[in-house]
Design a protein around this motif. Structure first.
Motif, mmCIF file in Angstrom:
data_model
loop_
_atom_site.group_PDB
_atom_site.id
_atom_site.type_symbol
_atom_site.label_atom_id
_atom_site.label_comp_id
_atom_site.label_asym_id
_atom_site.label_seq_id
_atom_site.Cartn_x
_atom_site.Cartn_y
_atom_site.Cartn_z
ATOM 1 N N ASP A 1 0.801 -1.231 0.000
ATOM 2 C CA ASP A 1 0.000 0.000 0.000
ATOM 3 C C ASP A 1 0.830 1.275 0.000
ATOM 4 O O ASP A 1 0.317 2.343 0.307
ATOM 5 N N MET A 2 2.132 1.196 -0.390
ATOM 6 C CA MET A 2 2.911 2.428 -0.454
ATOM 7 C C MET A 2 2.293 3.358 -1.502
ATOM 8 O O MET A 2 1.805 2.911 -2.533
ATOM 9 N N LEU A 3 2.269 4.599 -1.212
ATOM 10 C CA LEU A 3 1.682 5.655 -2.049
ATOM 11 C C LEU A 3 0.153 5.607 -2.122
ATOM 12 O O LEU A 3 -0.447 6.333 -2.904
ATOM 13 N N LEU A 4 -0.473 4.765 -1.318
ATOM 14 C CA LEU A 4 -1.930 4.649 -1.386
ATOM 15 C C LEU A 4 -2.623 5.978 -1.113
ATOM 16 O O LEU A 4 -3.599 6.319 -1.779
ATOM 17 N N ASP A 5 -2.110 6.745 -0.165
ATOM 18 C CA ASP A 5 -2.737 8.029 0.149
ATOM 19 C C ASP A 5 -2.731 8.970 -1.052
ATOM 20 O O ASP A 5 -3.674 9.708 -1.286
ATOM 21 N N ILE A 6 -1.684 8.909 -1.873
ATOM 22 C CA ILE A 6 -1.638 9.745 -3.076
ATOM 23 C C ILE A 6 -2.670 9.265 -4.099
ATOM 24 O O ILE A 6 -3.363 10.072 -4.714
ATOM 25 N N LEU A 7 -2.787 7.955 -4.266
ATOM 26 C CA LEU A 7 -3.753 7.441 -5.243
ATOM 27 C C LEU A 7 -5.188 7.713 -4.813
ATOM 28 O O LEU A 7 -6.051 7.955 -5.652
ATOM 29 N N VAL A 8 -5.444 7.692 -3.514
ATOM 30 C CA VAL A 8 -6.794 7.997 -3.027
ATOM 31 C C VAL A 8 -7.107 9.476 -3.271
ATOM 32 O O VAL A 8 -8.194 9.826 -3.724
ATOM 33 N N ALA A 9 -6.137 10.336 -3.001
ATOM 34 C CA ALA A 9 -6.343 11.771 -3.169
ATOM 35 C C ALA A 9 -6.355 12.191 -4.635
ATOM 36 O O ALA A 9 -7.050 13.130 -5.012
ATOM 37 N N GLN A 10 -5.573 11.477 -5.463
ATOM 38 C CA GLN A 10 -5.455 11.839 -6.879
ATOM 39 C C GLN A 10 -5.530 10.571 -7.732
ATOM 40 O O GLN A 10 -4.504 10.078 -8.230
ATOM 41 N N ASP B 1 -6.208 9.921 -10.668
ATOM 42 C CA ASP B 1 -5.657 9.976 -12.020
ATOM 43 C C ASP B 1 -4.201 9.517 -12.054
ATOM 44 O O ASP B 1 -3.682 9.147 -13.105
ATOM 45 N N ARG B 2 -3.541 9.469 -10.910
ATOM 46 C CA ARG B 2 -2.155 8.992 -10.826
ATOM 47 C C ARG B 2 -2.047 7.493 -11.085
ATOM 48 O O ARG B 2 -0.970 6.975 -11.327
ATOM 49 N N TYR B 3 -3.159 6.796 -11.036
ATOM 50 C CA TYR B 3 -3.110 5.354 -11.282
ATOM 51 C C TYR B 3 -2.636 5.048 -12.701
ATOM 52 O O TYR B 3 -2.132 3.969 -12.968
ATOM 53 N N ALA B 4 -2.729 6.018 -13.571
ATOM 54 C CA ALA B 4 -2.213 5.824 -14.935
ATOM 55 C C ALA B 4 -0.729 5.473 -14.919
ATOM 56 O O ALA B 4 -0.255 4.729 -15.786
ATOM 57 N N LEU B 5 0.011 5.962 -13.934
ATOM 58 C CA LEU B 5 1.425 5.603 -13.800
ATOM 59 C C LEU B 5 1.581 4.110 -13.539
ATOM 60 O O LEU B 5 2.483 3.466 -14.070
ATOM 61 N N PHE B 6 0.698 3.550 -12.718
ATOM 62 C CA PHE B 6 0.755 2.119 -12.441
ATOM 63 C C PHE B 6 0.297 1.308 -13.652
ATOM 64 O O PHE B 6 0.815 0.219 -13.902
#
Length: 68
Positions: A14-23, A25-30
């Motif tokens: 779950d690293m960076l999960l807080d960023i993905l929840v807040a933004q 659209d960042r999931y496109a990086l994954f």
């Protein structure tokens, strides 16, 4: 913006999960990382970092070992 996780063993579930929840659209990086590593891994890298929830200590240990 760059996130650096130094050294072996620095990764965690779950690293960076807080960023993905807040933004979200960042999931496109994954999605891009999933595509780039598709030939190298048996399943998408995002499934190692964000696996399905587990509730027992054994399940949590297995998930962390897979990510490591």
């Amino acid at each position: 913006v760059c996130f650096l996780f130094p050294g072996q063993g620095a990764q965690k579930i779950d690293m960076l999960l807080d960023i993905l929840v807040a933004q979200p659209d960042r999931y496109a990086l994954f999605e891009r990382a999933n595509a780039l590593l598709a030939q190298s891994l048996p399943r998408p890298i995002s499934q190692y970092i964000y696996p399905a929830p587990g509730f027992s200590e054994e399940e949590l240990a297995r998930r962390q070992a897979e990510l490591n």
